[in-house]
Design a protein around this motif. Structure first.
Motif, mmCIF file in Angstrom:
data_model
loop_
_atom_site.group_PDB
_atom_site.id
_atom_site.type_symbol
_atom_site.label_atom_id
_atom_site.label_comp_id
_atom_site.label_asym_id
_atom_site.label_seq_id
_atom_site.Cartn_x
_atom_site.Cartn_y
_atom_site.Cartn_z
ATOM 1 N N CYS A 113 0.864 -1.181 0.000
ATOM 2 C CA CYS A 113 0.000 0.000 0.000
ATOM 3 C C CYS A 113 0.899 1.228 0.000
ATOM 4 O O CYS A 113 1.748 1.384 0.885
ATOM 5 C CB CYS A 113 -0.902 0.001 1.236
ATOM 6 S SG CYS A 113 -1.797 1.563 1.457
ATOM 7 N N CYS A 115 0.176 4.148 0.680
ATOM 8 C CA CYS A 115 -0.163 5.105 1.740
ATOM 9 C C CYS A 115 0.443 4.717 3.083
ATOM 10 O O CYS A 115 1.048 5.545 3.759
ATOM 11 C CB CYS A 115 -1.671 5.209 1.898
ATOM 12 S SG CYS A 115 -2.434 6.207 0.633
ATOM 13 N N CYS A 116 0.259 3.425 3.487
ATOM 14 C CA CYS A 116 0.656 3.041 4.847
ATOM 15 C C CYS A 116 1.763 1.988 4.887
ATOM 16 O O CYS A 116 2.294 1.693 5.940
ATOM 17 C CB CYS A 116 -0.568 2.550 5.628
ATOM 18 S SG CYS A 116 -1.126 0.935 5.083
ATOM 19 N N ASN A 118 1.401 -1.231 4.264
ATOM 20 C CA ASN A 118 0.855 -2.584 4.440
ATOM 21 C C ASN A 118 1.109 -3.428 3.199
ATOM 22 O O ASN A 118 1.186 -2.886 2.101
ATOM 23 C CB ASN A 118 -0.663 -2.500 4.630
ATOM 24 C CG ASN A 118 -1.080 -2.795 6.061
ATOM 25 O OD1 ASN A 118 -0.330 -3.391 6.840
ATOM 26 N ND2 ASN A 118 -2.290 -2.365 6.401
ATOM 27 N N CYS A 131 -6.967 -0.984 0.740
ATOM 28 C CA CYS A 131 -6.229 -1.254 1.971
ATOM 29 C C CYS A 131 -7.089 -0.985 3.203
ATOM 30 O O CYS A 131 -8.017 -0.168 3.158
ATOM 31 C CB CYS A 131 -4.979 -0.380 2.011
ATOM 32 S SG CYS A 131 -3.934 -0.721 3.435
ATOM 33 N N CYS A 133 -6.272 0.672 5.599
ATOM 34 C CA CYS A 133 -6.060 2.050 6.064
ATOM 35 C C CYS A 133 -7.050 3.015 5.404
ATOM 36 O O CYS A 133 -7.069 4.200 5.717
ATOM 37 C CB CYS A 133 -4.618 2.500 5.793
ATOM 38 S SG CYS A 133 -4.295 2.888 4.060
HETATM 39 ZN ZN ZN Z 1 -2.776 1.243 3.496
#
Ligand code: ZN
Length: 158
Positions: A113, A115-116, A118, A131, A133
């Motif tokens: 991911c 963004c985070c 993961n 995700c 998140c």
């Molecule tokens: Zn994420």
């Protein structure tokens, strides 16, 4: 049907070894050359454009499908085209003191991911990265962001 396919079909209907067959064979060969040159020109043009617009270009090593899709080469893109393209791109960037950064093919660009951080499995059929998140992103877009971040990390190490 494109011109080349048409010309090849005509050739296959001619009597092998005849004058008309020889003439058509030459025509097919010339068309072949023309198509190959057009492809080469388009690879030169696209690599020049990228090398001019960007300070550095990051690619996932051996990711032919993703790259050819991004550049709209079409389905017919051959491994050979990709090799030619990255060669052009490398020297066009170098001419301007810029770099082509190759991200390892085992780097999990699709599974992560952006963004985070993961990670999860992403079968080819799944086109959207969703995700826990809350991030929802188109598969290749998410992968591209990861490749960019990895390239920046690699550049910083140099
Ligand atoms: Zn994420």
């Amino acid at each position: 049907m494109d011109r080349l396919t048409k010309a090849q079909r005509v050739l296959s209907r001619r009597i092998k070894g005849s004058e008309r067959w020889k003439k058509q064979r030459l025509f097919v060969a010339k068309l072949h050359e023309k198509v190959a040159n057009q492809r080469k020109n388009s690879l030169h043009h696209k690599s020049k454009e990228l090398a001019t617009v960007f300070d550095a270009v990051a690619v996932e090593d051996l990711n032919m499908k993703g790259m050819s899709r991004a550049l709209k080469f079409g389905k017919s893109v051959a491994d050979n085209d990709w090799v030619m393209f990255t060669t052009y791109l490398t020297y066009k960037l170098e001419e301007q003191g810029k770099k082509l950064i190759k991200v390892d093919k085992w780097f999990p660009s699709t599974q992560t991911c952006s963004c985070c951080g993961n990670k999860k499995e992403m079968p080819m059929s799944v086109r959207t990265y969703e995700c826990s998140c809350g991030s929802i992103m188109e598969r290749d877009h998410n992968a591209a962001i990861n490749i960019k971040n990895e390239a920046i990390r690699l550049l910083a190490l140099e």
